[in-house]
Design a protein around this motif. Structure first.
Motif, PDB file in Angstrom:
ATOM      1  N   GLU B 264       0.900  -1.274  -0.037  1.00  0.00           N
ATOM      2  CA  GLU B 264       0.169   0.047  -0.012  1.00  0.00           C
ATOM      3  C   GLU B 264       0.895   1.179   0.015  1.00  0.00           C
ATOM      4  O   GLU B 264       0.416   2.399  -0.683  1.00  0.00           O
ATOM      5  CB  GLU B 264      -0.875  -0.029   1.290  1.00  0.00           C
ATOM      6  N   ALA B 265       2.006   1.152   0.903  1.00  0.00           N
ATOM      7  CA  ALA B 265       2.909   2.408   0.918  1.00  0.00           C
ATOM      8  C   ALA B 265       3.903   2.472  -0.370  1.00  0.00           C
ATOM      9  O   ALA B 265       4.894   3.349  -0.203  1.00  0.00           O
ATOM     10  CB  ALA B 265       3.559   2.310   2.285  1.00  0.00           C
ATOM     11  N   ASP B 266       3.824   1.549  -1.148  1.00  0.00           N
ATOM     12  CA  ASP B 266       4.801   1.550  -2.395  1.00  0.00           C
ATOM     13  C   ASP B 266       6.266   1.281  -1.870  1.00  0.00           C
ATOM     14  O   ASP B 266       7.234   1.967  -2.076  1.00  0.00           O
ATOM     15  CB  ASP B 266       4.803   3.016  -3.178  1.00  0.00           C
ATOM     16  N   VAL B 267       6.328   0.341  -0.902  1.00  0.00           N
ATOM     17  CA  VAL B 267       7.516   0.075  -0.324  1.00  0.00           C
ATOM     18  C   VAL B 267       7.830  -1.348  -0.906  1.00  0.00           C
ATOM     19  O   VAL B 267       7.266  -2.138  -0.699  1.00  0.00           O
ATOM     20  CB  VAL B 267       7.489   0.217   1.204  1.00  0.00           C
ATOM     21  N   ASP B 268       9.338  -1.568  -1.130  1.00  0.00           N
ATOM     22  CA  ASP B 268       9.688  -2.673  -1.573  1.00  0.00           C
ATOM     23  C   ASP B 268       9.973  -3.606  -0.492  1.00  0.00           C
ATOM     24  O   ASP B 268      10.594  -2.928   0.573  1.00  0.00           O
ATOM     25  CB  ASP B 268      11.005  -2.753  -2.386  1.00  0.00           C
ATOM     26  N   TYR B 269       9.417  -4.693  -0.432  1.00  0.00           N
ATOM     27  CA  TYR B 269       9.282  -5.777   0.779  1.00  0.00           C
ATOM     28  C   TYR B 269      10.160  -6.835   0.385  1.00  0.00           C
ATOM     29  O   TYR B 269       9.958  -7.621  -0.599  1.00  0.00           O
ATOM     30  CB  TYR B 269       8.090  -5.907   1.254  1.00  0.00           C
ATOM     31  N   GLU B 270      10.993  -7.446   1.257  1.00  0.00           N
ATOM     32  CA  GLU B 270      11.914  -8.673   0.956  1.00  0.00           C
ATOM     33  C   GLU B 270      11.842  -9.459   1.949  1.00  0.00           C
ATOM     34  O   GLU B 270      12.365  -8.978   3.195  1.00  0.00           O
ATOM     35  CB  GLU B 270      13.364  -8.047   0.579  1.00  0.00           C
ATOM     36  N   LEU B 271      11.180 -10.507   2.181  1.00  0.00           N
ATOM     37  CA  LEU B 271      11.292 -11.591   3.239  1.00  0.00           C
ATOM     38  C   LEU B 271      12.507 -12.141   3.305  1.00  0.00           C
ATOM     39  O   LEU B 271      12.871 -12.678   2.349  1.00  0.00           O
ATOM     40  CB  LEU B 271       9.965 -12.336   3.203  1.00  0.00           C
ATOM     41  N   VAL B 272      13.286 -12.280   4.373  1.00  0.00           N
ATOM     42  CA  VAL B 272      14.536 -12.979   4.401  1.00  0.00           C
ATOM     43  C   VAL B 272      14.511 -13.954   5.349  1.00  0.00           C
ATOM     44  O   VAL B 272      14.482 -13.741   6.682  1.00  0.00           O
ATOM     45  CB  VAL B 272      15.975 -11.747   4.347  1.00  0.00           C
ATOM     46  N   ARG B 273      14.810 -15.194   4.970  1.00  0.00           N
ATOM     47  CA  ARG B 273      15.107 -16.197   5.977  1.00  0.00           C
ATOM     48  C   ARG B 273      16.351 -16.404   6.234  1.00  0.00           C
ATOM     49  O   ARG B 273      17.283 -16.254   5.473  1.00  0.00           O
ATOM     50  CB  ARG B 273      14.618 -17.615   5.404  1.00  0.00           C
ATOM     51  N   THR B 274      16.852 -16.446   7.718  1.00  0.00           N
ATOM     52  CA  THR B 274      18.248 -16.612   7.796  1.00  0.00           C
ATOM     53  C   THR B 274      18.965 -17.712   7.386  1.00  0.00           C
ATOM     54  O   THR B 274      20.269 -17.994   7.713  1.00  0.00           O
ATOM     55  CB  THR B 274      18.621 -16.627   9.567  1.00  0.00           C
ATOM     56  N   ASP B 275      18.299 -18.881   6.925  1.00  0.00           N
ATOM     57  CA  ASP B 275      18.891 -20.101   6.423  1.00  0.00           C
ATOM     58  C   ASP B 275      19.161 -19.937   4.765  1.00  0.00           C
ATOM     59  O   ASP B 275      19.153 -20.870   4.208  1.00  0.00           O
ATOM     60  CB  ASP B 275      18.000 -21.305   6.872  1.00  0.00           C
ATOM     61  N   GLU B 276      18.638 -18.774   4.370  1.00  0.00           N
ATOM     62  CA  GLU B 276      18.645 -18.523   2.809  1.00  0.00           C
ATOM     63  C   GLU B 276      20.076 -18.393   2.418  1.00  0.00           C
ATOM     64  O   GLU B 276      20.851 -17.880   3.027  1.00  0.00           O
ATOM     65  CB  GLU B 276      17.897 -17.319   2.440  1.00  0.00           C
ATOM     66  N   ARG B 277      20.459 -18.316   1.263  1.00  0.00           N
ATOM     67  CA  ARG B 277      21.705 -17.908   0.426  1.00  0.00           C
ATOM     68  C   ARG B 277      21.409 -16.399   0.086  1.00  0.00           C
ATOM     69  O   ARG B 277      20.393 -16.055  -0.528  1.00  0.00           O
ATOM     70  CB  ARG B 277      21.774 -18.852  -0.900  1.00  0.00           C
ATOM     71  N   LEU B 278      22.229 -15.561   0.700  1.00  0.00           N
ATOM     72  CA  LEU B 278      21.958 -14.226   0.850  1.00  0.00           C
ATOM     73  C   LEU B 278      22.370 -13.398  -0.740  1.00  0.00           C
ATOM     74  O   LEU B 278      21.708 -12.496  -0.990  1.00  0.00           O
ATOM     75  CB  LEU B 278      22.902 -13.658   1.776  1.00  0.00           C
ATOM     76  N   ASP B 279      22.963 -14.092  -1.488  1.00  0.00           N
ATOM     77  CA  ASP B 279      23.354 -13.796  -2.709  1.00  0.00           C
ATOM     78  C   ASP B 279      21.997 -13.913  -3.676  1.00  0.00           C
ATOM     79  O   ASP B 279      21.764 -12.843  -4.285  1.00  0.00           O
ATOM     80  CB  ASP B 279      24.451 -14.252  -3.360  1.00  0.00           C
ATOM     81  N   GLU B 280      21.247 -15.061  -3.311  1.00  0.00           N
ATOM     82  CA  GLU B 280      20.143 -15.091  -4.028  1.00  0.00           C
ATOM     83  C   GLU B 280      19.042 -14.110  -3.709  1.00  0.00           C
ATOM     84  O   GLU B 280      18.202 -13.618  -4.429  1.00  0.00           O
ATOM     85  CB  GLU B 280      19.770 -16.649  -3.864  1.00  0.00           C
ATOM     86  N   VAL B 281      19.373 -13.708  -2.153  1.00  0.00           N
ATOM     87  CA  VAL B 281      18.121 -12.562  -1.778  1.00  0.00           C
ATOM     88  C   VAL B 281      18.327 -11.371  -2.448  1.00  0.00           C
ATOM     89  O   VAL B 281      17.481 -10.760  -3.090  1.00  0.00           O
ATOM     90  CB  VAL B 281      18.442 -12.472  -0.334  1.00  0.00           C
ATOM     91  N   LEU B 282      19.811 -11.198  -2.647  1.00  0.00           N
ATOM     92  CA  LEU B 282      20.044  -9.763  -3.379  1.00  0.00           C
ATOM     93  C   LEU B 282      19.920  -9.821  -4.839  1.00  0.00           C
ATOM     94  O   LEU B 282      19.255  -8.733  -5.252  1.00  0.00           O
ATOM     95  CB  LEU B 282      21.610  -9.371  -2.907  1.00  0.00           C
ATOM     96  N   LEU B 283      20.091 -11.033  -5.400  1.00  0.00           N
ATOM     97  CA  LEU B 283      19.953 -10.987  -6.573  1.00  0.00           C
ATOM     98  C   LEU B 283      18.318 -10.657  -6.979  1.00  0.00           C
ATOM     99  O   LEU B 283      17.949 -10.094  -8.016  1.00  0.00           O
ATOM    100  CB  LEU B 283      20.262 -12.301  -7.476  1.00  0.00           C
ATOM    101  N   ARG B 284      17.372 -11.496  -6.166  1.00  0.00           N
ATOM    102  CA  ARG B 284      16.152 -11.461  -6.394  1.00  0.00           C
ATOM    103  C   ARG B 284      15.635 -10.116  -6.070  1.00  0.00           C
ATOM    104  O   ARG B 284      14.666  -9.395  -7.003  1.00  0.00           O
ATOM    105  CB  ARG B 284      15.374 -12.503  -5.156  1.00  0.00           C
TER     106      ARG B 284
END
Lengths: 699, 293
Positions: B264-284
């Motif tokens: 609603e607020a036009d804010v980019d939201y990214e859910l990050v699990r601590t067991d995820e690969r962080l490079d993939e989080v950033l690429l996503r």
């Protein structure tokens, strides 16, 4: 409510396990720092009431499972209060009729009678305080019940002391007696409570049902309560030994006997390899197996050879079932002992088959014969010490000297047996003079029916016409065996004098020729017996010696004259009957003892016999003489009434119709009980609880 | 790319190494970086349409083709970004090898690498309870070390105060900045999230990295447990199996509400699990940003 296995109820304590686990086995929670604590708190708050209910349900279900299983294993059954329906009708004078017949002994762990007693106590407990009551224990000879009263303790004592009998019970008669006892009581209501296994043999359904007089004198039917002690069973399976016959089996040896018994199967299942045995004391003499079809009978024969003579007491037994009392029968069997016979040969001959004693010796020494034969000529024979023998046979012997005649008389008087046969050496007058008191009848003269060499000897010779086959001596010669006896030809024989009026009845003619002349006469002299054969025992005067009947008849002569042949008729006594005892030779009977040690009442009769009984117990009854000396020969077995072994039950509908549908108010019969016992519902409840518990746990 | 899983990262010492490893993973995953920095390069022509700025008309093309064309460029402005790292006590929770705070600092470090490499200005604001540690944004290469050092020394402590952070950033940040928030958002105050999202209304570009532990998402507890609050004194003993369903509902609703509020607020939201690969989080994340532009 009753329990089949009440000790299983101990397991119900297991229902406390969930509570104990809850109280004492609380595990310590592991501390764990957790960031989204607010969500945990909210979730806990949201689910708290539901969780509390779930925990309660789980606790209840687990308790139910742990309670239901042991209670189900205890096999509970719900019994309706049989009297409940009657309460609304007002007080009724009540008579309890407790069946105490043999069939009530059925049962392995606890008998039907035990159940019946429990039922009687329950029935007494169910009565209202203002209902007078009485108890009648129904046996084959039931005593009139005491008048109905309020002394329940006395009635309970009657029930406690009641014992099942071995006899039949006429429940129709007992119900009638109970109804009579109620009649005198002023209480308007009348009630009969029948506690029984409802076997058909106990009822006489052709007789009218019990009635009582109401205050106006009119006959009305009392209320009838049927308390069936056989729960959940339509029929009571039972097998029984219903008949037994003991016969000598000469083919198997001198003291061999055949035990032929009949087994009846009163059950719907065929019996296979049912063990049957002949036992004496602790030892088993013969054993076999018998197959009996469902609701059918089978016969089995076991052969036993006894090692020595004397009276043998034992029993024939079947593998026991729920009613073991009818699976055995006692017997008393006189087994012939070994005999010593002195054959005095009056006409010896160098040619053996022409020898006077040839055929007799051959017959008595035949294989299987218990007789040991010593053959002597006249001089040597009459010099023998007779007391060393059981039997002396005078075969065509010249008249003995007065001294020898005296010794012979003493021998017979002391219990010896004497057989006398005729021939050309027998002088009737001299015989009559010296042995007159010994012989059954005096000799008269020799009669020749036809000369042996006559071509028409075949037709003109005399034959035996009348034979006393009832007498033990001739009892086997019936049917085809009789031909060997009546086919013998007699060319010459001694006529006898008629019985003198003074000695009438002391002798007995057992066989006669066609002209009525005696062929065989016997008499008792002192303790011994004498037999007179009026022809020869070789082929001089007859061809009887070469007939098939000669050998067995001579052996039976030996047995009879020595008292080894059972002369008295086998006592067939059933429970409830009396037995007549005929002591011999002045024997005194002191007591008659039943198998359980109790003594039967004995009453002397005018003819010298004694009547003992009525007997109340099956099995071997011992007769005791003076100073307690056993008189084994007089011992007798008592058997059960085979009808009582048939445990076929009367359908409840039939009984209800018999007593009157409007009068049979409350019945605890199987037909009115729930088809499914209570314990199956408990198992179902436990399974359902188990399923629900699993479902709740998964949620 | 297995080098960049959580296990591997946990073996690397210090934020610098970890952030660099993530950043290199990101760069090798990009075929062509769409972020060319300040160097304004021609990208393509576009036929003129009314409303287009006339200063971008290509007169040479008009001379050749007698048609108006507008020149388009890859980048038009310099970026000014601030990493807002939540360092409350709850961020110290870990069920695996990396805590939420470690994941946040690695992500922040990797982003700083990327920004400085593009000569964009990168700054840092660390929330420690009600206090804040600021490193103002700068684009110099030497500034990267300052940022990484600051990230290196963050300790999880105190309570989460998103509203306070929002107020603080509103004061110190100029408009049209990029605000990258890394937090577990476990702030029970009613308008905490709203206040952060309100930064968007001040013409800032707001990006929210919602860092969660897998245990918070799945509630994998079986035995009776005494749960302790990491930012307060409350504690509760429960049978986790009994409340699991309810907890997952509550937490799922929380995630959904955050995501919805961000949208609603036009804010980019990214859910990050601590067991995820962080490079993939950033690429996503970068891929989505690229598509948005």
């Amino acid at each position: 409510m009753i329990f089949g296995n009440p000790w299983m109820l101990v397991g119900a304590l297991g229902a406390l396990i969930p509570l104990l686990v809850h109280l004492f086995d609380r595990r310590r929670p592991r501390p764990h720092p957790f960031p989204p604590m607010a969500f945990v708190l909210r979730s806990q708050k949201r689910t708290a009431s539901r969780l509390k209910l779930k925990r309660l349900l789980l606790y209840a279900l687990r308790t139910l499972i742990l309670l239901a299983i042991p209670v189900a294993l205890a096999r509970p059954e719900l019994r309706k209060d049989a009297q409940a329906a009657a309460v609304a009708k007002g007080p009724a004078a009540t008579a309890l009729v407790l069946d105490a017949s043999l069939s009530m002994r059925w049962g392995k762990d606890s008998s039907l009678f035990e159940r019946g007693r429990d039922e009687a106590r329950d029935a007494l407990k169910d009565l209202q305080a203002d209902e007078p009551s009485t108890v009648l224990v129904c046996t084959s000879t039931p005593a009139a019940p005491p008048p109905p009263g309020f002394d329940r303790a006395r009635l309970r004592a009657i029930i406690d002391e009641a014992k099942p009998t071995y006899g039949t019970a006429d429940l129709s008669r007992c119900m009638e007696m109970a109804a009579r006892a109620l009649e005198e009581n002023p209480t308007p209501g009348k009630r009969l409570v029948l506690i029984s296994d409802m076997t058909a043999s106990a009822f006489r359904l052709e007789a009218p049902p019990p009635t009582v007089k109401d205050p106006t004198g009119k006959l009305v039917r009392p209320e009838v309560v049927l308390r069936d002690v056989v729960s959940g069973q339509e029929a009571l399976p039972n097998h029984a030994l219903v008949d037994m016959k003991i016969e000598s089996a000469l083919q198997a040896g001198p003291r061999a006997f055949q035990f032929t018994f009949t087994v009846k199967n009163h059950g719907p299942e065929a019996l296979k390899d049912l063990e049957a045995a002949v036992r004496v004391g602790e030892s088993t003499l013969a054993k076999g197996f018998v197959d009996v079809p469902a609701n059918g009978t089978a016969q089995k024969t076991l052969t036993v050879r006894f090692p020595q003579g004397g009276t043998v007491e034992g029993a024939v037994t079947l593998a026991p079932d729920e009613l073991p009392e009818d699976d055995q029968r006692a017997f008393v069997l006189p087994v012939p002992r070994a005999l010593k016979a002195l054959v005095v040969n009056g006409a010896p001959h160098a040619t053996r088959y022409r020898d006077e004693a040839f055929f007799v010796e051959a017959a008595l020494s035949a294989p299987g014969s218990p007789v040991e034969v010593a053959v002597r000529d006249t001089d040597a024979g009459l010099r023998e010490n007779f007391s060393a023998y059981d039997l002396v046979l005078l075969l065509n012997v010249s008249p003995p000297s007065p001294e020898d005649a005296e010794r012979l008389a003493s021998f017979v008087d002391a219990g010896g047996g004497l057989f006398v046969s005729m021939g050309d050496r027998v002088d009737p007058d001299a015989y009559n003079k010296r042995l007159g008191t010994l012989l059954p009848r005096a000799l008269r003269l020799v009669r020749t029916s036809v000369e042996r060499e006559d071509p028409e000897a075949e037709t003109k010779s005399a034959k035996l016409a009348q034979v006393e086959v009832e007498h033990p001596l001739f009892s086997p010669f019936t049917g085809r065996a009789e031909e060997g006896l009546v086919g013998a030809r007699f060319y010459r024989y001694m006529l006898l004098e008629a019985d003198s009026p003074a000695a009438a009845g002391t002798s007995q003619v057992l066989a006669t020729y066609e002209d009525g002349a005696p062929a065989v006469a016997v008499a008792r002299r002192g303790k011994g017996r004498v037999a007179l054969f009026t022809s020869t025992v070789d082929r001089d005067w007859s061809d009887f010696a070469i007939r098939t009947s000669f050998l067995p008849l001579m052996q039976r002569f030996a047995a009879y004259l020595t008292g080894s042949l059972e002369e008295r008729v086998e006592q067939r006594v059933r429970v409830g009957e009396t037995v007549t005892l005929r002591p011999e030779g002045g024997q005194a009977i002191a007591a008659v003892r039943a198998p359980d040690g109790t003594e039967l009442p004995v009453k002397a009769q005018q003819d010298g016999s004694l009547v003992a009984g009525p007997v109340v117990e099956p099995g071997l009854h011992a007769v005791l003489g003076a100073e307690g000396k056993p008189l084994q020969a007089l011992d007798f077995p008592v058997t059960l009434d085979p009808a009582e072994s048939d445990l076929t039950r009367v359908p409840t509908d039939t009984l209800t119709a018999y007593f009157g549908e409007e009068t049979v108010k409350a019945s605890s019969s199987d037909a009115e009980r729930p088809k499914v016992p209570l314990w199956t519902w408990l198992i179902v409840a436990a399974c359902a609880a188990f399923f629900l518990e699993g479902t709740l746990l998964r949620k | 790319m297995t080098l960049l899983d959580a296990q591997t990262l946990s073996r690397l010492q210090g934020v610098k190494l970890r952030a660099r490893a993530v950043m290199e993973g990101v760069l090798s995953g990009l075929h062509k970086s769409p972020h060319q920095g300040q160097s304004v390069e021609f990208a393509e022509h576009k036929e003129y349409a009314p409303g287009d700025e006339l200063r971008h008309l290509d007169w040479k093309a008009y001379g050749k083709f007698d048609k108006y064309y507008i020149k388009r460029f890859e980048h038009e402005t310099n970026l000014r970004s601030v990493m807002v790292v939540d360092a409350s006590a709850s961020m110290g929770y870990r069920s695996g090898v990396l805590s939420k705070l470690e994941v946040s600092t690695i992500l922040a470090g990797a982003l700083c690498y990327l920004l400085v490499r593009q000569q964009d200005a990168a700054g840092l604001a660390v929330m420690v309870g009600d206090a804040f540690k600021d490193v103002p944004p700068r684009a110099s290469a030497g500034h990267l070390n300052v940022l990484l050092d600051a990230l290196e020394h963050i300790q999880a402590q105190g309570t989460t105060n998103l509203a306070g952070a929002a107020d603080h950033l509103a004061e110190v940040l100029p408009r049209r900045s990029t605000v990258i928030v890394l937090s577990d958002l476990l702030d029970e105050r009613q308008d905490a999230l709203k206040r952060i999202l309100a930064l968007r209304q001040r013409k800032n570009d707001v990006v929210l990295f919602h860092v969660v532990d897998p245990a918070e998402l799945t509630f994998p507890f079986d035995d009776p447990t005494l749960f302790l609050d990491m930012e307060g004194d409350s504690r509760i003993e429960v049978n986790p199996r009994e409340i699991k369903e309810s907890y997952l509902e509550e937490f799922g609703a929380f995630l959904a509400s955050v995501k919805s509020a961000c949208a609603e607020a036009d804010v980019d939201y990214e859910l990050v699990r601590t067991d995820e690969r962080l490079d993939e989080v950033l690429l996503r994340f970068l891929g989505r940003r690229g598509r948005r532009r």
